[in-house]
Design a protein around this motif. Structure first.
Motif, PDB file in Angstrom:
ATOM      1  N   SER A 128      47.332  35.296  13.212  1.00 35.35           N
ATOM      2  CA  SER A 128      48.562  34.504  13.189  1.00 35.35           C
ATOM      3  C   SER A 128      48.985  34.251  11.751  1.00 35.35           C
ATOM      4  O   SER A 128      48.144  34.140  10.842  1.00 35.35           O
ATOM      5  CB  SER A 128      48.361  33.157  13.894  1.00 35.35           C
ATOM      6  OG  SER A 128      48.131  33.328  15.265  1.00 35.35           O
ATOM      7  N   LEU A 129      50.308  34.155  11.554  1.00 40.84           N
ATOM      8  CA  LEU A 129      50.818  33.771  10.245  1.00 40.84           C
ATOM      9  C   LEU A 129      50.563  32.286  10.016  1.00 40.84           C
ATOM     10  O   LEU A 129      50.728  31.466  10.916  1.00 40.84           O
ATOM     11  CB  LEU A 129      52.324  34.039  10.153  1.00 40.84           C
ATOM     12  CG  LEU A 129      52.765  35.489   9.931  1.00 40.84           C
ATOM     13  CD1 LEU A 129      54.284  35.579   9.989  1.00 40.84           C
ATOM     14  CD2 LEU A 129      52.271  35.997   8.584  1.00 40.84           C
ATOM     15  N   ALA A 130      50.164  31.935   8.799  1.00 40.88           N
ATOM     16  CA  ALA A 130      49.889  30.540   8.463  1.00 40.88           C
ATOM     17  C   ALA A 130      50.300  30.285   7.022  1.00 40.88           C
ATOM     18  O   ALA A 130      50.440  31.221   6.219  1.00 40.88           O
ATOM     19  CB  ALA A 130      48.409  30.224   8.662  1.00 40.88           C
ATOM     20  N   PHE A 131      50.483  29.021   6.707  1.00 39.09           N
ATOM     21  CA  PHE A 131      50.821  28.617   5.341  1.00 39.09           C
ATOM     22  C   PHE A 131      49.688  27.784   4.778  1.00 39.09           C
ATOM     23  O   PHE A 131      49.188  26.870   5.429  1.00 39.09           O
ATOM     24  CB  PHE A 131      52.119  27.806   5.327  1.00 39.09           C
ATOM     25  CG  PHE A 131      53.300  28.561   5.873  1.00 39.09           C
ATOM     26  CD1 PHE A 131      53.855  29.616   5.156  1.00 39.09           C
ATOM     27  CD2 PHE A 131      53.846  28.236   7.098  1.00 39.09           C
ATOM     28  CE1 PHE A 131      54.937  30.318   5.657  1.00 39.09           C
ATOM     29  CE2 PHE A 131      54.927  28.936   7.607  1.00 39.09           C
ATOM     30  CZ  PHE A 131      55.471  29.979   6.882  1.00 39.09           C
ATOM     31  N   GLN A 132      49.302  28.116   3.558  1.00 37.72           N
ATOM     32  CA  GLN A 132      48.209  27.371   2.924  1.00 37.72           C
ATOM     33  C   GLN A 132      48.707  26.032   2.403  1.00 37.72           C
ATOM     34  O   GLN A 132      49.752  25.941   1.764  1.00 37.72           O
ATOM     35  CB  GLN A 132      47.607  28.180   1.771  1.00 37.72           C
ATOM     36  CG  GLN A 132      46.434  27.477   1.098  1.00 37.72           C
ATOM     37  CD  GLN A 132      45.791  28.328   0.034  1.00 37.72           C
ATOM     38  OE1 GLN A 132      45.967  29.554   0.011  1.00 37.72           O
ATOM     39  NE2 GLN A 132      45.027  27.710  -0.859  1.00 37.72           N
ATOM     40  N   ALA A 149      43.041  24.876   3.702  1.00 38.13           N
ATOM     41  CA  ALA A 149      43.777  24.176   4.754  1.00 38.13           C
ATOM     42  C   ALA A 149      44.990  25.019   5.112  1.00 38.13           C
ATOM     43  O   ALA A 149      45.727  25.469   4.229  1.00 38.13           O
ATOM     44  CB  ALA A 149      44.205  22.797   4.275  1.00 38.13           C
ATOM     45  N   VAL A 150      45.188  25.245   6.388  1.00 38.17           N
ATOM     46  CA  VAL A 150      46.297  26.085   6.826  1.00 38.17           C
ATOM     47  C   VAL A 150      47.121  25.357   7.882  1.00 38.17           C
ATOM     48  O   VAL A 150      46.592  24.608   8.704  1.00 38.17           O
ATOM     49  CB  VAL A 150      45.810  27.441   7.393  1.00 38.17           C
ATOM     50  CG1 VAL A 150      45.064  28.230   6.325  1.00 38.17           C
ATOM     51  CG2 VAL A 150      44.929  27.243   8.613  1.00 38.17           C
ATOM     52  N   PHE A 151      48.414  25.592   7.817  1.00 31.24           N
ATOM     53  CA  PHE A 151      49.328  25.111   8.848  1.00 31.24           C
ATOM     54  C   PHE A 151      49.845  26.323   9.589  1.00 31.24           C
ATOM     55  O   PHE A 151      50.445  27.227   8.993  1.00 31.24           O
ATOM     56  CB  PHE A 151      50.493  24.332   8.235  1.00 31.24           C
ATOM     57  CG  PHE A 151      51.543  23.945   9.236  1.00 31.24           C
ATOM     58  CD1 PHE A 151      51.286  22.974  10.189  1.00 31.24           C
ATOM     59  CD2 PHE A 151      52.784  24.561   9.234  1.00 31.24           C
ATOM     60  CE1 PHE A 151      52.252  22.617  11.127  1.00 31.24           C
ATOM     61  CE2 PHE A 151      53.763  24.210  10.158  1.00 31.24           C
ATOM     62  CZ  PHE A 151      53.487  23.236  11.113  1.00 31.24           C
ATOM     63  N   ILE A 152      49.603  26.357  10.901  1.00 31.85           N
ATOM     64  CA  ILE A 152      50.042  27.470  11.737  1.00 31.85           C
ATOM     65  C   ILE A 152      51.247  27.008  12.541  1.00 31.85           C
ATOM     66  O   ILE A 152      51.105  26.231  13.495  1.00 31.85           O
ATOM     67  CB  ILE A 152      48.924  27.941  12.680  1.00 31.85           C
ATOM     68  CG1 ILE A 152      47.679  28.303  11.876  1.00 31.85           C
ATOM     69  CG2 ILE A 152      49.385  29.127  13.517  1.00 31.85           C
ATOM     70  CD1 ILE A 152      46.488  28.686  12.733  1.00 31.85           C
TER      71      ILE A 152
END
Length: 201
Positions: A128-132, A149-152
């Protein structure tokens, strides 16, 4: 006939949705005119409603607020207001969290959403694409090895999602900008990173 119908849809559907979203945004901003006294509202002295005047008022208020906040007295007033808000039990938690996120995303001083990652979610065989984002020091000290830490975000609404700590060795860093990754997510993968001229028939 079917070919012409689909071609027409490909033109009108994105245009119609774009105009619909703009109408919603402008309509919402036009509601700011209601804060003005009745005698000052445009329809009172023009005799008609002009869409978009609320947008001008909203932008003007934002710019004037920024100008006021950058001088000495404005900064002192803002500091005093934030100190007052910080004393209100429930409000301080909401305001503090929202302010921290907005400061990080809008000021560019933080490290949130600076990298686009691939993480294994929702199971080990999927990506899945995630933002650090940032790992709090308290959490980092408790983890046995380096984590990120990632926000999916969810599709098609990237404002909702999941927040995880993942081993740094188990993520793949992508060399693409955040706005392009958001485009992938919002379009559910339909939109590509390149602009193709014309209509594919």
């Amino acid at each position: 006939m079917k070919r012409y119908f689909i071609t027409g849809l490909l033109i009108w559907v994105p245009l119609g949705i774009t105009l619909w979203v703009l109408d919603l945004l402008i309509g919402s901003m036009d509601q700011t005119l209601t804060v003005l006294p009745a005698a000052w509202q445009p329809h009172a002295w023009l005799g008609m409603r002009i869409p978009g005047l609320g947008v001008i008022l909203t932008l003007l208020v934002i710019v004037l607020t920024g100008v006021f906040a950058t001088n000495f007295f404005g900064q002192k007033l803002i500091d005093w207001t934030e100190a007052l808000v910080a004393r209100i039990p429930v409000v301080k938690s909401i305001y503090g969290s929202v302010k921290q996120v907005s400061d990080t995303l809008l000021s560019g001083s933080g490290h949130a959403f600076r990298k686009v990652l691939l993480v294994r979610y929702p199971h080990p065989q999927a990506w899945s694409l995630a933002f650090q984002t940032n790992v709090p020091d308290e959490v980092a000290r408790m983890l046995p090895e380096a984590h990120v830490a990632v926000f999916i975000p969810t599709t098609p609404s990237p404002v909702n999602g999941f927040y995880f700590y993942v081993k740094k060795s188990e993520v793949i860093e992508l060399d693409i900008p955040v706005d392009r990754a958001l485009k992938y997510i919002i379009s559910m993968g339909v939109a590509s990173g390149e602009t193709r001229p014309g209509i594919q028939q």
